[in-house]
Design an enzyme around this catalytic site. Structure first.
Site, mmCIF file in Angstrom:
data_model
loop_
_atom_site.group_PDB
_atom_site.id
_atom_site.type_symbol
_atom_site.label_atom_id
_atom_site.label_comp_id
_atom_site.label_asym_id
_atom_site.label_seq_id
_atom_site.Cartn_x
_atom_site.Cartn_y
_atom_site.Cartn_z
ATOM 1 N N ASP A 159 0.813 -1.214 0.000
ATOM 2 C CA ASP A 159 0.000 0.000 0.000
ATOM 3 C C ASP A 159 0.846 1.263 0.000
ATOM 4 O O ASP A 159 0.640 2.163 -0.815
ATOM 5 C CB ASP A 159 -0.920 0.037 1.230
ATOM 6 N N ASP A 172 0.236 -0.637 5.910
ATOM 7 C CA ASP A 172 -0.871 -1.402 5.338
ATOM 8 C C ASP A 172 -2.175 -0.829 5.885
ATOM 9 O O ASP A 172 -2.407 -0.833 7.097
ATOM 10 C CB ASP A 172 -0.733 -2.881 5.718
ATOM 11 N N LYS A 174 -6.112 -0.967 6.381
ATOM 12 C CA LYS A 174 -7.177 -1.968 6.441
ATOM 13 C C LYS A 174 -8.491 -1.326 6.870
ATOM 14 O O LYS A 174 -8.500 -0.292 7.542
ATOM 15 C CB LYS A 174 -6.819 -3.085 7.430
#
Length: 262
Positions: A159, A172, A174
């Site tokens: 990412d 990352d 989420k």
């Protein structure tokens, strides 16, 4: 202590007939002279098959069964009961996650100005959820970028790589329907982060090394996201687990190929 841990993993992997790596390649978090300081002007990963790159690491992580990610309805239903009686279809969840990542890329990309950004993308609970995290993010190095570990033979699509509170991290992002206040609540996400980190640190298309990770779990209702910072020591522990998971996956694929009729 770290070196003994990696040496143990090296011996385990070398003893496996279906998985062969050099011990030096396993120390993914120590600076490698061959990649640090070498910078290629043209990155061949800028135009990639995103589905191919994003699915491979997920395939390894889900090889034991249900993929454990905060955004997984199946995981929530299995471990915590149904998310709701009227849970959104998988396609809607995927679309929400995609738009969230697009909005973050728009916010973090140094190549875009405020006028060029899609304001509709930026108006979401998820973006509101991460506002306090974004204040501590700076020095973006990579966004939606493909990485490859040639020695261990896997690829991935991370990412973000940026500084969080002054420390360079693989980040990352989420989404979750339920609170994930502890890193244990994120299941296999730390393995995903260190997999990307190890690949980036051995990919000569990147001129820097990353020692830390960050998992940010955002919420649709706009409540403050939970950041889970992973220092170098914690990353080393998860890296050892990732190597074992990768070995299991490789052995499983090898056995499946053997069993296939010619």
């Amino acid at each position: 202590m770290k070196m003994k841990l990696f040496q143990t993993i090296c011996r385990q992997l070398r003893s496996s007939k279906g998985f062969s790596v050099e011990s030096a390649a396993l120390v993914a978090f120590s600076t490698s002279s061959y990649s640090c300081g070498r910078k290629k002007k043209v990155n061949p990963y800028e135009e990639v098959d995103q589905e191919k790159y994003s699915n491979l690491v997920q395939s390894v992580l889900s090889s034991r069964g249900v993929a454990h990610t905060p955004g997984s309805v199946e995981e929530d239903a299995l471990l915590c009961g149904p998310v709701s009686k009227h849970k959104p279809p998988k396609q809607d969840i995927f679309l929400q996650g995609k738009r969230f990542h697009e909005a973050l890329e728009s916010i973090l990309s140094p190549q875009e100005t405020l006028k060029e950004r899609d304001e509709n993308l930026l108006k979401s609970g998820y973006i509101e959820s991460v506002q306090h995290i974004l204040k501590d993010v700076s020095g973006v190095r990579a966004l939606e970028s493909a990485v490859q570990h040639e020695t261990l033979n896997y690829i991935g699509l991370l990412d973000c790589v940026a500084e969080y509170q002054g420390k360079l991290c693989v980040i990352d992002w989420k989404t979750s329907e339920k609170p994930k206040p502890f890193i244990q609540s994120t299941f296999d996400n730390p393995l995903q982060v260190v997999a990307y980190m190890g690949a980036m640190n051995h990919d000569t298309n990147y001129s820097f090394q990353v020692q830390c990770g960050l998992i940010v779990v955002a919420y649709k209702d706009g409540s403050p996201a939970h950041p889970h910072f992973m220092d170098a020591e914690l990353c080393s522990q998860y890296w050892a687990k990732w190597l074992l998971r990768l070995e299991e996956y490789t052995e499983k694929k090898k056995n499946q190929n053997i069993q296939k009729p010619e």
